[in-house]
Design a protein around this motif. Structure first.
Motif, PDB file in Angstrom:
ATOM      1  N   LEU A   1      21.824  15.755  11.033  1.00 31.52           N
ATOM      2  CA  LEU A   1      21.490  17.011  10.382  1.00 31.52           C
ATOM      3  C   LEU A   1      21.102  16.771   8.934  1.00 31.52           C
ATOM      4  N   PHE A   2      21.845  15.902   8.276  1.00 32.99           N
ATOM      5  CA  PHE A   2      21.578  15.629   6.869  1.00 32.99           C
ATOM      6  C   PHE A   2      20.195  15.014   6.680  1.00 32.99           C
ATOM      7  N   THR A   3      19.853  14.077   7.568  1.00 35.47           N
ATOM      8  CA  THR A   3      18.562  13.411   7.479  1.00 35.47           C
ATOM      9  C   THR A   3      17.418  14.387   7.696  1.00 35.47           C
ATOM     10  N   LEU A   4      17.561  15.232   8.706  1.00 34.04           N
ATOM     11  CA  LEU A   4      16.486  16.176   9.004  1.00 34.04           C
ATOM     12  C   LEU A   4      16.262  17.153   7.859  1.00 34.04           C
ATOM     13  N   LEU A   5      17.325  17.494   7.152  1.00 35.91           N
ATOM     14  CA  LEU A   5      17.207  18.474   6.072  1.00 35.91           C
ATOM     15  C   LEU A   5      16.663  17.862   4.785  1.00 35.91           C
ATOM     16  N   THR A   6      16.967  16.577   4.540  1.00 32.06           N
ATOM     17  CA  THR A   6      16.642  16.007   3.241  1.00 32.06           C
ATOM     18  C   THR A   6      15.553  14.940   3.270  1.00 32.06           C
ATOM     19  N   GLN A   7      15.296  14.323   4.424  1.00 35.76           N
ATOM     20  CA  GLN A   7      14.345  13.230   4.564  1.00 35.76           C
ATOM     21  C   GLN A   7      14.521  12.208   3.453  1.00 35.76           C
ATOM     22  N   PRO A   8      15.471  11.310   3.573  1.00 34.68           N
ATOM     23  CA  PRO A   8      15.731  10.327   2.527  1.00 34.68           C
ATOM     24  C   PRO A   8      14.518   9.462   2.201  1.00 34.68           C
TER      25      PRO A   8
ATOM     26  N   VAL B   1       2.143 -15.771   8.499  1.00 34.77           N
ATOM     27  CA  VAL B   1       2.126 -14.886   7.333  1.00 34.77           C
ATOM     28  C   VAL B   1       1.427 -13.586   7.693  1.00 34.77           C
ATOM     29  N   HIS B   2       2.070 -12.471   7.329  1.00 34.48           N
ATOM     30  CA  HIS B   2       1.483 -11.151   7.500  1.00 34.48           C
ATOM     31  C   HIS B   2       1.342 -10.491   6.130  1.00 34.48           C
ATOM     32  N   MET B   3       0.416  -9.565   6.023  1.00 30.89           N
ATOM     33  CA  MET B   3       0.367  -8.673   4.864  1.00 30.89           C
ATOM     34  C   MET B   3       0.866  -7.304   5.296  1.00 30.89           C
ATOM     35  N   THR B   4       1.737  -6.717   4.483  1.00 31.93           N
ATOM     36  CA  THR B   4       2.242  -5.376   4.749  1.00 31.93           C
ATOM     37  C   THR B   4       1.310  -4.360   4.114  1.00 31.93           C
ATOM     38  N   PHE B   5       0.918  -3.367   4.907  1.00 27.81           N
ATOM     39  CA  PHE B   5       0.077  -2.273   4.418  1.00 27.81           C
ATOM     40  C   PHE B   5       0.886  -0.985   4.496  1.00 27.81           C
ATOM     41  N   ILE B   6       0.922  -0.243   3.391  1.00 30.71           N
ATOM     42  CA  ILE B   6       1.866   0.866   3.265  1.00 30.71           C
ATOM     43  C   ILE B   6       1.178   2.195   2.983  1.00 30.71           C
ATOM     44  N   ILE B   7       1.807   3.267   3.478  1.00 28.72           N
ATOM     45  CA  ILE B   7       1.574   4.637   3.013  1.00 28.72           C
ATOM     46  C   ILE B   7       2.950   5.286   2.953  1.00 28.72           C
ATOM     47  N   PHE B   8       3.322   5.808   1.801  1.00 26.92           N
ATOM     48  CA  PHE B   8       4.623   6.439   1.622  1.00 26.92           C
ATOM     49  C   PHE B   8       4.467   7.938   1.428  1.00 26.92           C
ATOM     50  N   GLY B   9       5.410   8.688   1.976  1.00 27.22           N
ATOM     51  CA  GLY B   9       5.397  10.143   1.887  1.00 27.22           C
ATOM     52  C   GLY B   9       4.750  10.743   3.118  1.00 27.22           C
ATOM     53  N   SER B  10       5.484  11.623   3.797  1.00 28.17           N
ATOM     54  CA  SER B  10       4.983  12.192   5.049  1.00 28.17           C
ATOM     55  C   SER B  10       3.663  12.925   4.890  1.00 28.17           C
ATOM     56  N   SER B  11       3.451  13.576   3.747  1.00 27.76           N
ATOM     57  CA  SER B  11       2.187  14.295   3.553  1.00 27.76           C
ATOM     58  C   SER B  11       1.028  13.312   3.465  1.00 27.76           C
ATOM     59  N   ASN B  12       1.223  12.187   2.783  1.00 31.13           N
ATOM     60  CA  ASN B  12       0.172  11.171   2.702  1.00 31.13           C
ATOM     61  C   ASN B  12      -0.088  10.547   4.070  1.00 31.13           C
ATOM     62  N   VAL B  13       0.978  10.272   4.796  1.00 34.86           N
ATOM     63  CA  VAL B  13       0.825   9.704   6.135  1.00 34.86           C
ATOM     64  C   VAL B  13       0.055  10.668   7.026  1.00 34.86           C
ATOM     65  N   THR B  14       0.391  11.952   6.953  1.00 31.30           N
ATOM     66  CA  THR B  14      -0.276  12.964   7.772  1.00 31.30           C
ATOM     67  C   THR B  14      -1.751  13.069   7.417  1.00 31.30           C
ATOM     68  N   THR B  15      -2.061  13.066   6.121  1.00 33.72           N
ATOM     69  CA  THR B  15      -3.455  13.120   5.666  1.00 33.72           C
ATOM     70  C   THR B  15      -4.260  11.976   6.269  1.00 33.72           C
ATOM     71  N   PHE B  16      -3.699  10.791   6.224  1.00 30.17           N
ATOM     72  CA  PHE B  16      -4.395   9.609   6.744  1.00 30.17           C
ATOM     73  C   PHE B  16      -4.589   9.701   8.249  1.00 30.17           C
ATOM     74  N   LEU B  17      -3.528  10.017   8.964  1.00 29.62           N
ATOM     75  CA  LEU B  17      -3.592   9.997  10.427  1.00 29.62           C
ATOM     76  C   LEU B  17      -4.475  11.096  10.985  1.00 29.62           C
ATOM     77  N   ASN B  18      -4.671  12.160  10.235  1.00 28.93           N
ATOM     78  CA  ASN B  18      -5.540  13.251  10.677  1.00 28.93           C
ATOM     79  C   ASN B  18      -7.011  12.994  10.389  1.00 28.93           C
ATOM     80  N   ASN B  19      -7.326  11.863   9.783  1.00 29.49           N
ATOM     81  CA  ASN B  19      -8.700  11.556   9.372  1.00 29.49           C
ATOM     82  C   ASN B  19      -9.197  10.347  10.159  1.00 29.49           C
ATOM     83  N   ASP B  20     -10.026  10.597  11.166  1.00 31.05           N
ATOM     84  CA  ASP B  20     -10.500   9.513  12.029  1.00 31.05           C
ATOM     85  C   ASP B  20     -11.294   8.482  11.248  1.00 31.05           C
ATOM     86  N   THR B  21     -12.096   8.922  10.286  1.00 28.55           N
ATOM     87  CA  THR B  21     -12.893   7.985   9.488  1.00 28.55           C
ATOM     88  C   THR B  21     -12.003   7.078   8.658  1.00 28.55           C
TER      89      THR B  21
END
Length: 468
Positions: free
Chosen positions: A6-13, A115-135
């Motif tokens: 419940l705590f996680t869902l309410l606050t999104q750490p 060796v791998h390179m890590t590619f990041i997007i932080f913040g649910s709104s940023n992640v959503t913006t990216f995933l909703n854009n096919d281009t």
């Protein structure tokens, strides 16, 4: 003690990866990504004594002086952390501390570590913006594929924090397309790993069964169960469930992924090489916090525990310590004892392996390396592989377990093979015209002398049997 779901869902750490990425960013030197191939040391062949995978994140802020303490033979993968993806366009950002990336890449390659390179997007709104854009998604896939080519590395790590349920299908599609690009990479097969949440039911955006089928590894971030903003100080990565701390823990993470249908052969249990130091109302277990926790590396936590007194929590099977300055503080972390328990779970559950956040947090201490070695390193295999000889068309190992296979490459050459113990007593004798024979199954562990006679010359070699 607390309803973490419940705590996680309410606050999104905010996760430790995101916190520390931005904590050190002002001191980083950024370099633009090259569009041309760069010089690099190719991946070398390794004698792989690892029975499991061990996947280590190497953050950009870790100084290269720490690299000399990395026991590279224990690392199957190193993921440099990290390069940002622009959520609006899918373009890749600059490389932080590129010189360090080059050094760890070539050091790893020299030891046969991918060796791998890590590619990041932080913040649910940023992640959503990216995933909703096919281009943007397609641009990112193309750019990451080009990055692997130009920088000579073996794979991609995707760390999106966090994926909401509303873009679950888009995330699946992105990962599927990226995985296909890795499989069909023009430079040869590349790998895709994904940083994934501790407990699947917390975030329905992660279709872990589908993701596991469309990647080479899911790195379960089995930490931050008590995060920096937690209202109660407690274990960062509890090993087991308890009536005091609740059901969520490393063991639960492994179980939940399996119950959700994720292939065990794709699962990597990520463990913390850090803890959190919270200001608290009291020194008692279960105390409320009075402010945000500060991340403490294993190196510092170990020293502090020696100063203030290491305590052990039987509920979570993790260590902690407390101290008083102008008020109470509690620090909960993991050490070699708690990690030994977690690594035992990895072996018992038959998942692919383990990994850490993050390399360098133990500096020159070898406690955690020793725990990795004890659980995942096959010393018998390595001893045999490193002591192999090929005299006069015969291939064999001077150190072996159970049975020694002798390969006779010239099928027309008559050989006489005899084994004596160290007192000179003949233990066995074999005549053969070629092919392959096995000796030593009836011998006790010990030192023996192997004679190989090809009809012209007799060769003598000391051999060692390690176990029955």
């Amino acid at each position: 003690m607390i309803d973490l779901l419940l705590f996680t869902l309410l606050t999104q750490p905010v996760g430790i990866h995101q916190i520390e990425y931005y904590n050190y960013i002002d001191n980083a030197v950024f370099s633009s990504i090259s569009q041309r191939p760069q010089e690099y040391i190719p991946l070398q062949t390794r004698i792989n004594g690892m029975m499991k995978k061990y996947y280590g994140y190497c953050p950009y802020w870790i100084d290269t002086t720490c690299y000399q303490h990395f026991q590279m033979e224990l690392l199957t993968h190193v993921a440099y952390f990290s390069v940002e993806i622009d959520p609006s366009t899918g373009e890749l950002g600059d490389i932080p501390n590129q010189d360090r990336f080059f050094i760890i890449r070539d050091l790893a390659h020299n030891h046969g570590t991918a060796v791998h390179m890590t590619f990041i997007i932080f913040g649910s709104s940023n992640v959503t913006t990216f995933l909703n854009n096919d281009t943007a998604r397609q641009n990112a896939i193309f750019s990451m594929s080009e990055f692997l080519t130009n920088y000579g590395i073996e794979g991609v790590n995707i760390d999106f924090e966090f994926v909401l349920g509303s873009v679950r299908d888009s995330f699946n599609l992105f990962i599927h397309n990226l995985y296909q690009a890795m499989i069909g990479h023009p430079g040869g097969r590349k790998e895709l790993y994904i940083a994934s949440i501790a407990v699947p039911e917390w975030y329905p955006g992660y279709d872990v069964a589908y993701l596991a089928d469309n990647c080479d590894g899911l790195f379960i971030m089995a930490y931050d169960f008590h995060w920096s903003g937690a209202s109660i100080a407690g274990p960062v990565s509890p090993c087991v469930p308890s009536s005091f701390w609740g059901q969520y823990c490393a063991a639960k993470s492994i179980g939940s992924y399996k119950e959700c249908g994720a292939d065990a052969s794709k699962l990597i249990l990520g463990v913390p090489y850090y803890g959190y130091d919270w200001p608290t109302e009291s020194g008692d277990i279960g105390s409320n916090t009075t402010g945000s926790g500060v991340a403490v590396s294993y190196y510092s936590a170990f020293q502090n525990a020696n100063t203030y007194g290491r305590l052990w929590d039987e509920n979570s099977l993790t260590p902690w310590y407390r101290y008083y300055t102008t008020g109470w503080h509690q620090c909960w972390y993991d050490d070699s004892v708690s990690l030994d328990i977690k690594f035992g779970m990895v072996n018992d559950s038959m998942i692919a392996g383990a990994g850490c956040w993050a390399l360098g947090y133990d500096r020159d201490y070898d406690h955690l390396w020793n725990t990795v070695r004890r659980n995942f390193w096959d010393s018998l295999y390595v001893a045999e592989k490193e002591n192999s000889f090929c005299p006069t068309g015969v291939f064999f190992r001077t150190i072996f377990s159970r049975e020694l296979e002798i390969s006779l490459k010239n099928s027309f050459q008559p050989y006489r093979i005899t084994v004596y113990d160290i007192t000179g007593r003949r233990m066995s004798e074999e005549y053969t015209g070629g092919g392959s024979i096995r000796v030593g199954s009836g011998l006790k562990p010990g030192v023996y002398i192997l004679f190989i006679n090809d009809g012209v010359v007799e060769y003598r070699y000391k051999i060692i049997k390690l176990q029955n």
